[in-house]
Design an enzyme around this catalytic site. Structure first.
Site, mmCIF file in Angstrom:
data_model
loop_
_atom_site.group_PDB
_atom_site.id
_atom_site.type_symbol
_atom_site.label_atom_id
_atom_site.label_comp_id
_atom_site.label_asym_id
_atom_site.label_seq_id
_atom_site.Cartn_x
_atom_site.Cartn_y
_atom_site.Cartn_z
ATOM 1 C CB SER A 1 -20.351 30.155 -21.827
ATOM 2 O OG SER A 1 -20.091 31.526 -21.776
ATOM 3 C CE1 TYR B 1 -16.194 29.336 -18.553
ATOM 4 C CE2 TYR B 1 -17.051 31.278 -19.690
ATOM 5 C CZ TYR B 1 -17.271 30.103 -18.987
ATOM 6 O OH TYR B 1 -18.561 29.703 -18.710
#
Ligand SMILES: NC(=O)c1ccc[n+]([C@@H]2O[C@H](COP(=O)([O-])OP(=O)(O)OC[C@H]3O[C@@H](n4cnc5c(N)ncnc54)[C@H](O)[C@@H]3O)[C@@H](O)[C@H]2O)c1
Length: 315
Positions: free
Chosen positions: A127, A152
C-alpha cells in the site's frame, strides 16, 4: 497452472479473479468474509463467476496454517496472489492487534507455504500508506518507508520485509505492489468514493476531514488489475513496485465530480483532520513503466463516470 488468490471475494480480489478466468486460468479463491464490511457485498462480488468451472472457492481464514496447507495438498498451486488483508487506515488505530494478526501473521503463513511448495511467483498487495506523511513527492520505491503513521501501514511494511526475507533465504520470486487508493465498481463501501456517492445520492451529509485540500492518487481498478497481471507474468527475485495513477486529486474536486455524475449537490460537513490520515499520496510510476510496461489509462473524470454508472445499476 493453478493460481491461489487470497481475498478473492473482496473488491480487488474479485476483479483479478474475473480477469484471470477470462484468460482461461484455473483459480483457487480463498476468503473468510472478514467483518471489516458486510459479507453480503462480497457474496455479490463473486456472484458473477462463482459457478465458473475453473474457479474453486474456499471459505478459509489464512491465519489457520493447516487449512491453507490442505489446499496445497489438494491442488497443484504454482503461483500466489496475496490480496487478502484487513484493509483500512482509520479502523486500524482502534484495533491494531487484528491488523497485525491478519496482515503480518497471515502473510507469513502464505510465505511459508510458498517455500514448502516451491511457488514460482508470489504477488503481495502492499500500500501507498507505507510512505507515511512523506513531504517528498512523487513517492519513489527508493524513498524510506520507515515512518508509517497507522497500524495498517506498519502491518503492510512489516509484511513487505517478510517477503524480502523469504525471497532472500529461499529464492521465492516476490513482487510487492504498492497500490494507490483503488476505486471502481465494487469498491469497499467504507472507502471515500463509494460512501460519498451513496450519501450524496441519498441526500445525506458527508464528512470531509481537513479543509478538503488533501489529495489522493486515485487509481482505477482496471489499471490496477492490469499491473497485477503484468507482474504475475514476470519473475523478479524481489521488487517493490508502485501502482498508481501519478496524478493526485484534491478531495474537493473529487466530490465535485461525484456531484456532477449524480446530478446532485453534496451536503458537506467539515471536520478536523483525523489521526493516521496522510496529507497526500502521489505515485512515481517510472519503475512500473520500466519493469511492467504499466500505463494507467483511466482519468479520474472517466473513472468516476464509470463508477456512478455502476452504482446506479447496483444500488
Ligand atoms: N483498495 C485500496 O485502495 C487498496 C490500497 C492499497 C492496498 N490495498 C490492499 O489490496 C488488498 C485488497 O484490498 P481491497 O480494497 O480489495 O479490500 P477488501 O477488504 O475488499 O478485500 C480483502 C479481502 O480479504 C479477505 N480477508 C481478510 N482477512 C482474511 C483472512 N484472515 N483469511 C481470508 N480472507 C481474508 C476479506 O474478507 C476481503 O474480502 C488488501 O491487501 C489491501 O490492503 C488496497
Amino acid at each position: 497452472m493453478t493460481i491461489l488468490v487470497t481475498g478473492s471475494a473482496g473488491f480487488i480480489g474479485s476483479h483479478i479473479v474475473q480477469k484471470l478466468l477470462e484468460k482461461g486460468e484455473k483459480i483457487i479463491g480463498v476468503d473468510n468474509f472478514d467483518m471489516l464490511y458486510e459479507p453480503s457485498y462480497k457474496l455479490r462480488n463473486i456472484s458473477e463467476f462463482v459457478d465458473n468451472k475453473n474457479f474453486i472457492f474456499k471459505t478459509i481464514d489464512f491465519r489457520n496454517f493447516k487449512d491453507v496447507e490442505s489446499l496445497f495438498k489438494e491442488y497443484p498451486i504454482t503461483k500466489i496472489i496475496h490480496l487478502g488483508a484487513r484493509a483500512g487506515v482509520r479502523p486500524s488505530i482502534d484495533d491494531p492487534f487484528i491488523y497485525q494478526d491478519i496482515n503480518v501473521k497471515g502473510t507469513l503463513n502464505l510465505l511459508e507455504l510458498a517455500r514448502l511448495n516451491k511457488i514460482q511467483n508470489f504477488i503481495f498487495a502492499s500500500s501507498s500508506s507505507v510512505y507515511g506523511n512523506s513531504k517528498k513527492v512523487p513517492f519513489n520505491e527508493m524513498d524510506s518507508a520507515d515512518r508509517p503513521i497507522s497500524p495498517y501501514a506498519a502491518s503492510k511494511r512489516a509484511a513487505e520485509l517478510l517477503c524480502f526475507n523469504y525471497s532472500h533465504l529461499y529464492n521465492i520470486p516476490v513482487s510487492c505492489l504498492r497500490f494507490f487508493t483503488v476505486y471502481g465498481p465494487r469498491q469497499r463501501p467504507e472507502m471515500a468514493i463509494a460512501s460519498f456517492t451513496k450519501k450524496i445520492d441519498e441526500g445525506k451529509e458527508i464528512s470531509l476531514y481537513g479543509d478538503g485540500d488533501s489529495s489522493r492518487d486515485y487509481t482505477y481498478i482496471d489499471d490496477i488489475t492490469d499491473g497485477i497481471l503484468k507482474a504475475l507474468n514476470k519473475k523478479f527475485s524481489y521488487e517493490i513496485i508502485n501502482l498508481g495513477n501519478s496524478n493526485p486529486i484534491k478531495l474537493k474536486y473529487l466530490v465535485s465530480l461525484i456531484e456532477k455524475e449524480l446530478g446532485k449537490k453534496a451536503v458537506i460537513k467539515f471536520l478536523p483532520k483525523q489521526a493516521g490520515d496522510v496529507e497526500t499520496t502521489y505515485a512515481d510510476i517510472s519503475k512500473a513503466q520500466k519493469l511492467l510496461e504499466y500505463k494507467p489509462s483511466i482519468t479520474i473524470e472517466e473513472g468516476i463516470k464509470r463508477y456512478v454508472v455502476w452504482y446506479k445499476k447496483n444500488k
